[in-house]
Each structure stands twice: as C-alpha cells, then as structure tokens.
Motif scaffolding. Structure first.
Motif, PDB file in Angstrom:
ATOM      1  N   UNK A 182     -14.535  60.588  -5.254  1.00  0.00           N
ATOM      2  CA  UNK A 182     -15.374  59.790  -4.354  1.00  0.00           C
ATOM      3  C   UNK A 182     -16.840  59.770  -4.793  1.00  0.00           C
ATOM      4  N   UNK A 183     -17.247  60.716  -5.626  1.00  0.00           N
ATOM      5  CA  UNK A 183     -18.606  60.653  -6.179  1.00  0.00           C
ATOM      6  C   UNK A 183     -18.777  59.444  -7.093  1.00  0.00           C
ATOM      7  N   UNK A 184     -17.667  58.974  -7.632  1.00  0.00           N
ATOM      8  CA  UNK A 184     -17.702  57.839  -8.559  1.00  0.00           C
ATOM      9  C   UNK A 184     -17.312  56.524  -7.891  1.00  0.00           C
ATOM     10  N   UNK A 185     -16.303  56.565  -7.020  1.00  0.00           N
ATOM     11  CA  UNK A 185     -15.763  55.339  -6.443  1.00  0.00           C
ATOM     12  C   UNK A 185     -15.452  55.552  -4.966  1.00  0.00           C
ATOM     13  N   UNK A 186     -15.714  54.521  -4.164  1.00  0.00           N
ATOM     14  CA  UNK A 186     -15.559  54.647  -2.720  1.00  0.00           C
ATOM     15  C   UNK A 186     -14.121  54.445  -2.246  1.00  0.00           C
ATOM     16  N   UNK A 187     -13.288  53.784  -3.049  1.00  0.00           N
ATOM     17  CA  UNK A 187     -11.910  53.508  -2.661  1.00  0.00           C
ATOM     18  C   UNK A 187     -11.135  53.072  -3.899  1.00  0.00           C
ATOM     19  N   UNK A 188      -9.826  52.948  -3.754  1.00  0.00           N
ATOM     20  CA  UNK A 188      -9.017  52.566  -4.926  1.00  0.00           C
ATOM     21  C   UNK A 188      -9.344  51.151  -5.392  1.00  0.00           C
ATOM     22  N   UNK A 238     -12.262  49.792  -5.423  1.00  0.00           N
ATOM     23  CA  UNK A 238     -13.456  49.920  -6.254  1.00  0.00           C
ATOM     24  C   UNK A 238     -13.052  50.299  -7.689  1.00  0.00           C
ATOM     25  N   UNK A 239     -12.080  51.179  -7.799  1.00  0.00           N
ATOM     26  CA  UNK A 239     -11.588  51.581  -9.111  1.00  0.00           C
ATOM     27  C   UNK A 239     -10.941  50.405  -9.816  1.00  0.00           C
ATOM     28  N   UNK A 240     -10.138  49.635  -9.100  1.00  0.00           N
ATOM     29  CA  UNK A 240      -9.439  48.511  -9.716  1.00  0.00           C
ATOM     30  C   UNK A 240     -10.414  47.441 -10.199  1.00  0.00           C
ATOM     31  N   UNK A 241     -11.470  47.186  -9.426  1.00  0.00           N
ATOM     32  CA  UNK A 241     -12.474  46.217  -9.866  1.00  0.00           C
ATOM     33  C   UNK A 241     -13.233  46.751 -11.072  1.00  0.00           C
ATOM     34  N   UNK A 242     -13.470  48.063 -11.096  1.00  0.00           N
ATOM     35  CA  UNK A 242     -14.112  48.663 -12.278  1.00  0.00           C
ATOM     36  C   UNK A 242     -13.215  48.527 -13.506  1.00  0.00           C
ATOM     37  N   UNK A 298      -7.775  39.402  -7.695  1.00  0.00           N
ATOM     38  CA  UNK A 298      -7.568  38.650  -6.458  1.00  0.00           C
ATOM     39  C   UNK A 298      -8.626  39.025  -5.435  1.00  0.00           C
ATOM     40  N   UNK A 299      -8.802  38.180  -4.451  1.00  0.00           N
ATOM     41  CA  UNK A 299      -9.893  38.339  -3.478  1.00  0.00           C
ATOM     42  C   UNK A 299      -9.701  39.559  -2.581  1.00  0.00           C
ATOM     43  N   UNK A 300      -8.459  39.920  -2.286  1.00  0.00           N
ATOM     44  CA  UNK A 300      -8.208  41.053  -1.392  1.00  0.00           C
ATOM     45  C   UNK A 300      -8.762  42.340  -1.993  1.00  0.00           C
ATOM     46  N   UNK A 301      -8.519  42.546  -3.281  1.00  0.00           N
ATOM     47  CA  UNK A 301      -9.020  43.746  -3.959  1.00  0.00           C
ATOM     48  C   UNK A 301     -10.541  43.691  -4.078  1.00  0.00           C
ATOM     49  N   UNK A 302     -11.051  42.551  -4.522  1.00  0.00           N
ATOM     50  CA  UNK A 302     -12.497  42.439  -4.767  1.00  0.00           C
ATOM     51  C   UNK A 302     -13.307  42.640  -3.493  1.00  0.00           C
ATOM     52  N   UNK A 303     -12.788  42.198  -2.363  1.00  0.00           N
ATOM     53  CA  UNK A 303     -13.543  42.271  -1.105  1.00  0.00           C
ATOM     54  C   UNK A 303     -13.863  43.701  -0.698  1.00  0.00           C
ATOM     55  N   UNK A 304     -13.083  44.664  -1.152  1.00  0.00           N
ATOM     56  CA  UNK A 304     -13.290  46.058  -0.764  1.00  0.00           C
ATOM     57  C   UNK A 304     -14.180  46.821  -1.736  1.00  0.00           C
ATOM     58  N   UNK A 305     -14.536  46.192  -2.833  1.00  0.00           N
ATOM     59  CA  UNK A 305     -15.439  46.833  -3.795  1.00  0.00           C
ATOM     60  C   UNK A 305     -16.879  46.592  -3.388  1.00  0.00           C
ATOM     61  N   UNK A 306     -17.778  47.366  -3.948  1.00  0.00           N
ATOM     62  CA  UNK A 306     -19.195  47.223  -3.612  1.00  0.00           C
ATOM     63  C   UNK A 306     -19.745  45.897  -4.126  1.00  0.00           C
ATOM     64  N   UNK A 365     -22.512  45.477  -5.598  1.00  0.00           N
ATOM     65  CA  UNK A 365     -23.103  45.692  -6.929  1.00  0.00           C
ATOM     66  C   UNK A 365     -22.049  45.570  -8.016  1.00  0.00           C
ATOM     67  N   UNK A 366     -20.868  46.156  -7.786  1.00  0.00           N
ATOM     68  CA  UNK A 366     -19.811  46.093  -8.788  1.00  0.00           C
ATOM     69  C   UNK A 366     -19.260  44.674  -8.906  1.00  0.00           C
ATOM     70  N   UNK A 367     -19.123  43.991  -7.783  1.00  0.00           N
ATOM     71  CA  UNK A 367     -18.651  42.601  -7.831  1.00  0.00           C
ATOM     72  C   UNK A 367     -19.627  41.718  -8.595  1.00  0.00           C
ATOM     73  N   UNK A 368     -20.912  41.970  -8.412  1.00  0.00           N
ATOM     74  CA  UNK A 368     -21.928  41.187  -9.122  1.00  0.00           C
ATOM     75  C   UNK A 368     -21.867  41.440 -10.623  1.00  0.00           C
ATOM     76  N   UNK A 369     -21.650  42.692 -11.004  1.00  0.00           N
ATOM     77  CA  UNK A 369     -21.530  43.006 -12.430  1.00  0.00           C
ATOM     78  C   UNK A 369     -20.309  42.324 -13.042  1.00  0.00           C
ATOM     79  N   UNK A 370     -19.212  42.314 -12.293  1.00  0.00           N
ATOM     80  CA  UNK A 370     -18.002  41.647 -12.779  1.00  0.00           C
ATOM     81  C   UNK A 370     -18.233  40.150 -12.918  1.00  0.00           C
ATOM     82  N   UNK A 371     -18.819  39.541 -11.910  1.00  0.00           N
ATOM     83  CA  UNK A 371     -19.065  38.096 -11.962  1.00  0.00           C
ATOM     84  C   UNK A 371     -19.994  37.743 -13.108  1.00  0.00           C
TER      85      UNK A 371
END
Length: 243
Positions: free
Chosen positions: A51-57, A59-63, A116-124, A126-132
C-alpha cells in the motif's frame, strides 16, 4: 552513495518487483481473484508495504498498462528514426509493434485485458494522466509520420480523414491481429497460414487504397523491412529469433 539515493533506488526496485509479480498473478488468476493479499504473499512483503506503492489492485493494473505503453513508445521512437520515405517508416512502426508483441508477450496480454474504464476509474488521477500522456505520445509518433507523408507529397489525405484516424486504423489492425495470435485462435484451420504476413498485406492494401506513394507494386518493401531489422532493431530481432 547518499542514503536518500539508496532508499529511492530500493523503493523503485521494490515497485518493479510488485508490478512484475502482479502481472504474473493477473494472467494466472484473472481480475476478480487478484487482490492485495495475494500480491503481498507472492512478493513476501507485508500488505502495508504494498500500500506504500499502490492504493488498490486497479492502481497496480493501470501502472502495468503504463509500463507496457512506455515500451511501445520507446520502440516507436526508434522506428521513426529510420532514414527512408514516410511510407517506409510506417513499415518500421509495424515492425516495432510486432517486436513488442513477440518480445513482451506478458505485457501484450496485460494490455489486451486491462484497458477498460472500470479499472482506470479506480486509479489515481496522476497515474491516469501519465498513462494518457504516454498514449498520446505514441499516437503522435505514428500520426507524425502520416503528416510527413502529406508534407512530402507522397500522400493526399481525404478531407474528412485525419492523420490520427489513419494511425488508429493501422494500430487497430495490428492490435487485433496480435490479440488473435496471442489467444491461440486456430487460424491455420481457418485458412490463415501466416497471420503476420496477412497483416502486412492488409496494411499495404490500406496504404495503396489511399494512394500513399510509393505504391506496393512500385517499391521493394521487403528490402525496406530487412533494412529496418538490420539498422534499427538488430538486437531485438535476434532476441525474437531466439524466442
């Protein structure tokens, strides 16, 4: 080495291990069975450390998706340096994507399952912006080659068709083809003896249909392909051959 640098390196190394482990678990057990407890157990870290690295699974999948997108971007950047006409550089882009699918099959499978949008919606955010941003850069590399073709007079784009839309068509064809190859669809029994060659022919037919010069019949694109493999991706194609 200063303590702060060492701790940062250890943090990044631990994050890489978490991501590599999570990718393997995701492909093994699927989205619904993947959880932070499994990841902690497999990495031999506490769940609190994860959890120090990622808030949820998610978040990990988007990373993981970001990791894969950056690999594609790096290959496309190199393909864009090929010293040829713009249509030849499109071939280099196709070679880059094939190398991604061949050399990083676990990354490729993750991309096909995770995006997919369901996974991305739960990521931070900041991480979504980096991916985009990474996805936009990759699209910009390919659409930039299309614009070069227009600027050089080799391609006249239809008024209602943008460079990005043409880049999307090429990307969709390649992505769909390699998804079918990766999922072991019985292509041979469907009459498709060499799916990679079939994809190359489809792409060339699309570019010919747009009148992108030089036309397939007027240029030795197989020679272009061999040059790309020798001049831009020699080490990667040696690795692909070994695989």
């Amino acid at each position: 080495m200063p303590t702060s640098n060492r701790k940062k390196r250890e943090f990044l190394n631990r994050e890489d291990l978490i991501l590599d482990t999570a990718r393997g678990l995701f492909l093994e057990v699927g989205y619904f069975e993947l959880n932070m407890d499994r990841i902690a157990e497999a990495t031999e870290y506490s769940k609190g450390t994860i959890y120090q690295h990622f808030s949820c699974k998610e978040e990990i999948l988007v990373a993981l998706l970001l990791q894969s997108t950056l690999k594609v971007e790096s290959l496309l950047q190199r393909a864009a340096t090929f010293p040829g006409r713009a249509r030849e550089r499109v071939i280099a882009m196709a070679e880059a994507y094939e190398l991604f699918a061949r050399l990083y099959p676990y990354h490729f499978k993750t991309v096909s399952f995770v995006q997919n949008d369901v996974v991305a919606a739960k990521a931070s955010a900041e991480l979504r912006q980096r991916l985009e941003a990474a996805q936009q850069r990759s699209m910009g590399i390919v659409s930039g080659v299309v614009r070069d073709g227009v600027a050089q007079g080799d391609l006249v784009m239809p008024p209602s068709f943008s460079a990005e839309e043409l880049a999307f068509g090429l990307w969709a064809a390649a992505f769909g083809a390699y998804v079918m190859i990766a999922t072991q669809v019985p292509l041979g029994s469907l009459g498709i003896r060499n799916p990679r060659y079939a994809l190359q022919c489809h792409m060339q037919a699309l570019l010919d249909g747009l009148g992108w010069q030089p036309l397939f019949k007027d240029w030795d694109y197989e020679h272009t392909r061999q040059r790309i493999r020798k001049e831009i991706f020699p080490q990667e194609w040696r690795q692909a051959g070994e695989k």
